[in-house]
Design a protein around this motif. Structure first.
Motif, PDB file in Angstrom:
ATOM      1  N   ARG A 550       0.834  -1.209   0.000  1.00 45.13           N
ATOM      2  CA  ARG A 550       0.000   0.000   0.000  1.00 45.13           C
ATOM      3  C   ARG A 550       0.869   1.260   0.000  1.00 45.13           C
ATOM      4  O   ARG A 550       0.560   2.249  -0.672  1.00 45.13           O
ATOM      5  CB  ARG A 550      -0.928  -0.016   1.227  1.00 45.13           C
ATOM      6  N   GLU A 553       2.251   1.763  -3.433  1.00 41.14           N
ATOM      7  CA  GLU A 553       1.182   2.146  -4.366  1.00 41.14           C
ATOM      8  C   GLU A 553       0.810   3.608  -4.168  1.00 41.14           C
ATOM      9  O   GLU A 553       0.621   4.350  -5.150  1.00 41.14           O
ATOM     10  CB  GLU A 553      -0.030   1.246  -4.161  1.00 41.14           C
ATOM     11  N   TYR A 565       2.589  -7.036  -3.284  1.00 49.88           N
ATOM     12  CA  TYR A 565       1.334  -7.798  -3.346  1.00 49.88           C
ATOM     13  C   TYR A 565       1.594  -9.250  -3.737  1.00 49.88           C
ATOM     14  O   TYR A 565       0.921 -10.175  -3.259  1.00 49.88           O
ATOM     15  CB  TYR A 565       0.383  -7.157  -4.358  1.00 49.88           C
ATOM     16  N   LYS A 581      -5.146  -6.856  -6.704  1.00 45.41           N
ATOM     17  CA  LYS A 581      -4.231  -5.732  -6.822  1.00 45.41           C
ATOM     18  C   LYS A 581      -3.134  -6.007  -7.864  1.00 45.41           C
ATOM     19  O   LYS A 581      -2.737  -5.134  -8.646  1.00 45.41           O
ATOM     20  CB  LYS A 581      -3.598  -5.427  -5.462  1.00 45.41           C
TER      21      LYS A 581
END
Length: 764
Positions: A550, A553, A565, A581
Motif C-alpha cells: 500500500r 502504491e 502484493y 491488486k
C-alpha cells in the motif's frame, strides 16, 4: 546465386564508372571503358547461357568499335546455340540503309551499314562486294574533291583578276567533277550575268562611239567630247575614245589658254572622282598633269586612285582566300573555323551569295548540334541523379536526332542493366522481408534476424528492417535479463530456504515464478516452506507485505507495489485482495510498457527519417529521446555516434584550439573564412561547453559579416551537469545561406562558460 553475383558485379562496375557513389562525382566513361564493360557483361551472360542478352552486349561492343574482331567471333559462336529470328529482318534493313547512303555518296555510313549486315550474315557476297565498291568510290571521290578544290581555287583567282573567260571554264570543270556542289554553279550564273551585262555594255559603247564620231564629223566638239567620255567611262581600257578626246582637246587648245584647259580638266576630273568614276578621273588628271607637271593635286589624286585600285585587288584576293579556307573547313566539318572565314568574306563583300548561304547553313548545323548536345547533357544529368526512366527517354530522343550515337546507345544498355538489377534487388528484398516477418511471427528470432539483416544489406536506407532488428534484439535482451533475474531469484531463494528464512524464501521463489511460471522447483519449495512456517508468522508477514504494497502504491512506485502484493499472495494464496491488486497493477504496468514501446518506435522512425534527410540535429534529438525510453537498446546511441562521426569527418573550420572562457554577460567573437555557397545548404556548428553552474541557463550563438550581424540562435542548457555538447543546424536560417558570413560569436547568460570546441562542419 550465380546470377545474383554477376548482377552485383554489373551494378558495382556501373556505379564505379558512372560516379554513382555518395560523393555523386560526375564523370564521362571513355569509349574504351564502355567497350570493356560491354564485353564483361556479354561474357557473364555467356557463362549463364543467356545467349540473347550476350548477343545484345557483343553488338553493343561493336557499336563502340565496329572494327573489333573479338565480339564478331563471339557472335558467330552464339549462332551455334541461339538463332535470332530478327537477324534476317535486320540484315535486309542494313542492306537497304547501306544502299541509300551509297547512292548519296555518304560512304562512311554506308560502310557501317554493310559491316552490320556482314555481322548478321558473314558469308553473304553482296555486302562484301558493296564494301569493295565503296572503298573504290571513296578513293575516286577523294580524287574528285581534291581536283574540285584546286579547280575552284584557280577559278576564284581568275575571277578576282577579272579573267572571266578562263574563270568560267574552271567553274564548269569543277561543277562537272562534283555536280551536287552549288558553289561553282552560282559563280557560273554570276559570270553569265557579267557576260550579258558586257554584251549590253558593248552595244551601248558602240552606239556612243558612233554618235561621238557623227558629232566630230560636223565639228560639234562639245557633243563629241560627251560621247567619247561616255564610251571611255564604260570601257576605260579602250584607247580610241581616249585618243579622240585628246585630239579634240588639242584642237581646242589652240582656242583656249593652257590655264583655262587645265582648270577645266581638273574640274572634270574632281567631279568624276567624287562620283567614284576613278578610271576616267585618272585620265583627266593625267591630261591636266601634262599641262602643268609641277601641280601636286593631280599627282595626289592619281596616287589615291592607284591605292583604291590596289585595295580593291587586295580585297578581291582576301575574299577568294576566305571563301577557299571556309570551304576547306566546311568539308572537314570544322564548322566554327568555317563560320569565321565566311563571316570574314561577308565583311569584305556584303552581297556575296556563297558566304551568306554558307553562314546560314553552318548556323543551322551548329544550332542542331547545340540542341542535340543539350538533350544528351540533360540525359547525362538525369542518369547521374539515378532518374533512369527519364534519362532513357532523353537518350532515345537523342538517338532519333542522331541514329547510331554510340554514347546514347551505350547508356540505354547500361540503364536497362541497372533497372534489371534494381528489379532483381527489389524482389530479393521483398522475399527477405516476407520470410523475416513469417519467422518473427513464429518466434523463430534468429531466422528472422538473418532475413532482416539480408534485407537491410540490400536497402541500407530502409528503416523497416532496422526497426525490426532493434525490436527483436530488445526482446531477446529482455528475455536474457529475465533469465538472469530468474536464476538470481532462485539462487537467493534457495539460500534463504537453507538458512531457515522461509518467509523470505517464499517471496523470492514467487519472484522467480513471475519470471518463469513453469518452474516446478520453485513451486515445490514454496509448498515446503509454507509447511514449515507457523500461522502467526504467516499472518505477520502477510500484513507486513500488504502494508509495504500500500505504501509503494500510494507513492506511485507501482513495480515495487506489485512485488509486495505478490509476496502477500505467496503467503496466503487463497486471499483475493493481493491477486486483484496484482492484476490491476499488472494491467497498468503492461499498458505503460506498450506506451513506452510505441513512443520509442515513433522516436526511432523520426530519427531515421531525419537521418535520411540529413537533418542531423533533429535526428539526434529523436534518437536521444528513444535512448532515454529504452536505455538498454544500443541502436539509438549507435546512430548518434554515427552522425557525430559523419559531421566530424566533414570539418570546414575549427575555431577553438584551447578552452576560451566567457564570463556572464560577455561575448566572444571567432573569425573564419566564408563557407562556399554550395556547402552552406546543410551546415552545422558543433559546440562543446563547460558551465560554471549546474543550474539551467542560456547562451546565444550569433553570426555575421564584417561589422554586421546576420542572425543568431538561442541555445538552452537544461542544467544538471557541468558540460554539454550542442549540434546546431545554422543552415536552417536563410541569412546563413545567402550572406558570406565570416564570424561566429557566443554570448553567455546566467552562468560563465568555457568553450572547449567550436567547429563548422558540412552535413553532406
Amino acid at each position: 546465386m550465380k546470377s545474383v553475383s554477376y548482377s552485383r558485379i554489373i551494378y558495382t562496375l556501373l556505379l564505379l564508372s558512372l560516379g554513382h557513389v555518395v560523393a555523386a562525382q560526375t564523370t564521362k566513361t571513355s569509349a574504351a571503358a564502355q567497350y570493356e564493360n560491354a564485353i564483361i557483361r556479354a561474357e557473364q551472360f555467356m557463362d549463364q547461357r543467356n545467349y540473347r542478352q550476350a548477343k545484345a552486349e557483343y553488338e553493343n561492343a561493336l557499336k563502340i568499335d565496329i572494327s573489333a574482331s573479338y565480339p564478331r567471333m563471339k557472335l558467330q559462336q552464339i549462332k551455334q546455340f541461339y538463332s535470332d529470328t530478327q537477324d534476317e529482318t535486320r540484315y535486309n534493313q542494313f542492306i537497304k540503309q547501306g544502299d541509300q547512303f551509297f547512292s548519296r555518296q555518304d560512304y562512311d555510313k554506308a560502310h557501317e551499314q554493310y559491316e552490320w549486315a556482314l555481322i548478321m550474315k558473314p558469308t553473304e557476297n553482296y555486302p562484301q562486294g558493296r564494301i569493295k565498291e565503296l572503298e573504290e568510290a571513296k578513293i575516286l571521290l577523294l580524287q574528285k574533291r581534291n581536283a574540285y578544290s584546286r579547280s575552284v581555287a584557280i577559278a576564284d583567282s581568275l575571277y578576282a583578276k577579272k579573267d572571266y573567260r578562263q574563270a568560267i571554264n574552271e567553274y564548269l570543270y569543277a561543277s562537272g567533277l562534283l555536280p551536287t556542289e552549288t558553289y561553282p554553279r552560282k559563280k557560273i550564273d554570276e559570270l553569265n550575268k557579267i557576260f550579258d551585262s558586257a554584251r549590253k555594255e558593248l552595244n551601248t559603247y558602240d552606239q556612243a562611239i558612233a554618235d561621238a564620231d557623227q558629232a566630230y564629223m560636223i565639228q560639234d566638239y562639245f557633243s563629241a567630247l560627251a560621247g567619247y567620255r561616255k564610251a571611255l567611262k564604260m570601257r576605260p581600257y579602250e584607247s580610241y575614245p581616249a585618243n579622240m578626246i585628246q585630239r579634240i582637246s588639242d584642237a581646242q587648245a589652240d582656242k583656249l589658254t593652257a590655264e583655262e584647259t587645265f582648270a577645266k580638266l581638273l574640274a572634270t576630273a574632281d567631279q568624276l572622282f567624287a562620283s567614284s568614276d576613278y578610271a576616267t578621273a585618272r585620265l583627266n588628271y593625267e591630261q591636266a598633269l601634262r599641262l602643268k607637271p609641277a601641280e601636286t593635286h593631280p599627282k595626289k589624286r592619281i596616287t589615291e586612285i592607284e591605292i583604291i585600285f590596289a585595295k580593291r585587288a587586295e580585297t578581291a584576293e582576301s575574299l577568294a582566300k576566305a571563301l577557299e579556307l571556309g570551304e576547306q573547313h566546311f568539308e572537314k566539318k570544322e564548322y566554327a573555323q568555317a563560320l569565321s572565314q565566311f563571316e570574314t568574306a561577308k565583311k569584305l563583300d556584303a552581297n556575296n551569295i556563297v558566304a551568306g548561304e554558307r553562314i546560314s547553313t553552318i548556323r543551322d548545323i551548329l544550332k542542331q548540334t547545340a540542341d542535340f548536345e543539350s538533350i544528351v547533357n540533360q540525359a547525362d544529368n538525369l542518369f547521374n541523379e539515378s532518374a533512369y526512366a527519364d534519362a532513357r527517354k532523353k537518350y532515345e530522343e537523342a538517338l532519333l536526332k542522331r541514329p547510331g550515337h554510340t554514347h546514347s546507345a551505350t547508356r540505354i544498355a547500361e540503364i536497362d542493366a541497372v533497372l534489371a538489377y534494381l528489379a532483381e534487388q527489389e524482389q530479393t528484398y521483398q522475399q527477405a522481408i516476407t520470410r523475416a516477418d513469417v519467422a518473427n511471427k513464429a518466434k523463430e528470432y534468429q531466422t528472422a534476424l538473418t532475413q532482416y539483416r539480408l534485407a537491410g544489406s540490400i536497402k541500407p536506407d530502409e528503416s523497416y528492417p532496422i526497426l525490426q532488428i532493434s525490436s527483436i534484439n530488445a526482446f531477446l535482451q529482455q528475455e536474457d535479463d529475465n533469465r538472469k533475474a530468474f536464476e538470481a531469484a532462485i539462487s537467493k531463494a534457495d539460500q534463504q530456504f537453507s538458512e531457515g528464512k522461509y518467509q523470505q524464501a517464499i517471496v523470492s521463489y514467487q519472484e522467480a515464478l513471475s519470471l518463469n511460471t513453469e518452474n516446478t522447483h520453485a513451486r515445490r519449495r514454496i509448498d515446503e516452506a509454507r509447511s514449515l512456517i507457523s500461522q502467526a508468522e504467516t499472518d505477520a508477514a502477510y500484513e507486513k507485505a500488504l502494508a509495504e504494497a500500500r505504501f509503494n502504491e500510494d507513492n506511485k512506485r507501482l513495480v515495487e507495489a506489485w512485488k509486495a502484493y505478490q509476496a502477500a499472495s505467496s503467503l496466503k494464496p487463497n486471499e483475493s485482495l493481493p491477486k486483484e491488486k496484482m492484476a490491476a497493477l499488472g494491467a497498468i504496468l503492461e499498458a505503460e510498457k506498450r506506451r513506452i514501446r510505441e513512443v520509442y518506435e515513433k522516436a526511432i522512425a523520426n530519427g531515421n527519417r531525419y537521418y535520411e534527410s540529413k537533418v542531423f540535429d533533429q535526428a539526434i534529438e529523436a534518437y536521444q529521446e528513444a535512448a532515454s525510453l529504452m536505455p538498454d537498446v544500443p541502436y539509438p546511441n549507435e546512430m548518434i555516434e554515427k552522425i557525430r562521426k559523419y559531421i566530424e569527418d566533414r570539418l570546414l573550420a575549427d575555431l577553438v584550439s584551447e578552452p576560451v572562457m566567457i564570463a556572464v554577460g560577455d561575448e566572444k567573437k571567432f573569425s573564419f573564412q566564408p563557407v562556399e555557397m554550395r556547402v552552406r545548404r546543410n551546415t552545422y556548428v558543433i559546440i562543446k561547453i563547460n558551465f560554471e553552474s549546474t543550474e539551467p541557463s542560456r547562451f546565444f550563438l550569433n553570426y555575421g559579416l564584417g561589422d554586421q550581424r546576420s542572425g543568431g540562435i538561442v541555445m538552452r542548457n537544461p542544467g544538471g551537469r557541468t558540460s554539454n555538447e550542442f549540434l546546431i543546424r545554422v543552415s536552417a536560417q536563410d541569412r546563413w545561406y545567402r550572406v558570406d558570413n565570416n564570424w561566429l560569436s557566443i554570448f553567455a547568460e546566467g552562468t560563465g562558460v568555457s568553450v572547449t570546441q567550436l567547429r563548422i562542419s558540412a552535413g553532406d
